[in-house]
Scaffold this motif. Sequence first.
Motif, short mmCIF file in Angstrom:
data_model
loop_
_atom_site.label_atom_id
_atom_site.label_comp_id
_atom_site.label_asym_id
_atom_site.label_seq_id
_atom_site.Cartn_x
_atom_site.Cartn_y
_atom_site.Cartn_z
N ASN A 125 -4.39 -10.15 6.89
CA ASN A 125 -3.82 -9.18 7.83
C ASN A 125 -3.47 -7.88 7.13
O ASN A 125 -3.36 -7.82 5.91
CB ASN A 125 -2.57 -9.76 8.51
N ASN A 126 -3.29 -6.86 7.94
CA ASN A 126 -2.67 -5.60 7.56
C ASN A 126 -1.36 -5.53 8.33
O ASN A 126 -1.34 -5.80 9.53
CB ASN A 126 -3.55 -4.41 7.95
N SER A 127 -0.28 -5.20 7.64
CA SER A 127 1.02 -5.13 8.31
C SER A 127 1.65 -3.77 8.03
O SER A 127 1.47 -3.21 6.97
CB SER A 127 1.95 -6.23 7.79
N SER A 128 2.40 -3.30 9.02
CA SER A 128 3.11 -2.04 8.88
C SER A 128 4.52 -2.23 9.38
O SER A 128 4.73 -2.60 10.55
CB SER A 128 2.39 -0.95 9.69
N TYR A 129 5.49 -2.01 8.49
CA TYR A 129 6.90 -2.17 8.82
C TYR A 129 7.55 -0.79 8.81
O TYR A 129 7.42 -0.05 7.83
CB TYR A 129 7.59 -3.06 7.79
N LEU B 70 0.82 -1.21 0.00
CA LEU B 70 0.00 0.00 0.00
C LEU B 70 0.86 1.26 0.00
O LEU B 70 0.46 2.28 -0.55
CB LEU B 70 -0.94 0.01 1.21
N ALA B 71 2.03 1.17 0.64
CA ALA B 71 2.94 2.32 0.72
C ALA B 71 4.35 1.82 0.97
O ALA B 71 4.55 0.78 1.59
CB ALA B 71 2.52 3.28 1.83
N THR B 72 5.30 2.58 0.46
CA THR B 72 6.71 2.28 0.67
C THR B 72 7.36 3.50 1.31
O THR B 72 7.11 4.63 0.89
CB THR B 72 7.41 1.97 -0.69
N TYR B 73 8.15 3.27 2.34
CA TYR B 73 8.78 4.36 3.08
C TYR B 73 10.30 4.23 2.94
O TYR B 73 10.92 3.38 3.61
CB TYR B 73 8.37 4.33 4.55
N TYR C 100 7.29 -0.50 4.91
CA TYR C 100 6.15 -0.80 4.04
C TYR C 100 4.87 -0.84 4.84
O TYR C 100 4.86 -1.17 6.02
CB TYR C 100 6.31 -2.18 3.38
N SER C 101 3.78 -0.56 4.15
CA SER C 101 2.44 -0.82 4.65
C SER C 101 1.85 -1.82 3.66
O SER C 101 1.87 -1.57 2.45
CB SER C 101 1.62 0.46 4.70
N THR C 102 1.35 -2.96 4.17
CA THR C 102 0.86 -4.01 3.28
C THR C 102 -0.49 -4.54 3.72
O THR C 102 -0.90 -4.36 4.88
CB THR C 102 1.85 -5.19 3.21
N ARG C 103 -1.12 -5.22 2.81
CA ARG C 103 -2.36 -5.95 3.08
C ARG C 103 -2.21 -7.32 2.45
O ARG C 103 -1.92 -7.43 1.25
CB ARG C 103 -3.55 -5.19 2.48
N THR C 104 -2.37 -8.38 3.24
CA THR C 104 -2.21 -9.75 2.75
C THR C 104 -3.56 -10.46 2.75
O THR C 104 -4.32 -10.37 3.71
CB THR C 104 -1.19 -10.52 3.63
N TYR C 105 -3.81 -11.16 1.65
CA TYR C 105 -5.06 -11.89 1.46
C TYR C 105 -4.79 -13.38 1.33
O TYR C 105 -3.75 -13.79 0.80
CB TYR C 105 -5.76 -11.44 0.17
N LYS C 106 -5.75 -14.18 1.78
CA LYS C 106 -5.77 -15.60 1.44
C LYS C 106 -6.65 -15.73 0.20
O LYS C 106 -7.79 -15.24 0.20
CB LYS C 106 -6.36 -16.44 2.57
N VAL C 107 -6.14 -16.35 -0.83
CA VAL C 107 -6.89 -16.57 -2.07
C VAL C 107 -7.33 -18.03 -2.02
O VAL C 107 -6.52 -18.95 -2.21
CB VAL C 107 -6.03 -16.29 -3.32
N VAL C 108 -8.61 -18.24 -1.72
CA VAL C 108 -9.15 -19.57 -1.47
C VAL C 108 -9.95 -20.03 -2.70
O VAL C 108 -10.87 -19.35 -3.14
CB VAL C 108 -10.08 -19.57 -0.23
N THR C 109 -9.56 -21.18 -3.23
CA THR C 109 -10.29 -21.77 -4.36
C THR C 109 -10.89 -23.09 -3.90
O THR C 109 -10.17 -23.97 -3.39
CB THR C 109 -9.36 -22.00 -5.57
#
Length: 183
Positions: A174-178, A124-127, A154-163
């Motif tokens: 999750n949402n993660s912020s580093y 989502l963003a890079t610092y 970084y600010s990220t958003r991680t998804y599970k892609v379920v099929t």
Amino acid sequence: EFSYNGVVGERTEARGYKPAHAYVNGQIVDEFGGGVCQPSSTLYMAVLRADLAVTERTNHSFTVAYTPLGEDATVDFGNLDFRFKNSTDYPIKILAQQTDGQMIMTLVGTKVSDKSVKTRTEVLATYAPSTVEKKDNSMTVGQTRLDQSGITGYSTRTYKVVTENRKTTELLANNSSYQKRDK
């Protein structure tokens, strides 16, 4: 519910832990049990792909080299834990192995459908780190010294892609912020 800290216990010299690198207050320092986040993060990656219910997970303050962004799970005994629930109707076995410098976590359970799970992470963003110069009177004019390296945040958003049953859905994992660290 599985608690990483509950199983691994407190990381002390008396319990046989050795000093290794760990993040403490924005610095990399050696402390007893440093490195225990690599297995907790590897287990988190397996739990995501097994589509189990995560009940507690915190990302590291800075990025780590051993997992993709958004797929780490930091632990600190008495403060931060990695927990998940077996949300299936059957028992699960955790197999952990380290060989040739590689950590492998396998979850063994009962497959009852054609479900498959992958992950997808959005940045989502890079610092970018800045360079901070400080005067040091013990050095000669024109001389420079690097006291700490920079780390990109970084600010990220991680998804599970379920099929499952030929239908794909994305679920927010999750949402993660580093943090960035200036050099």
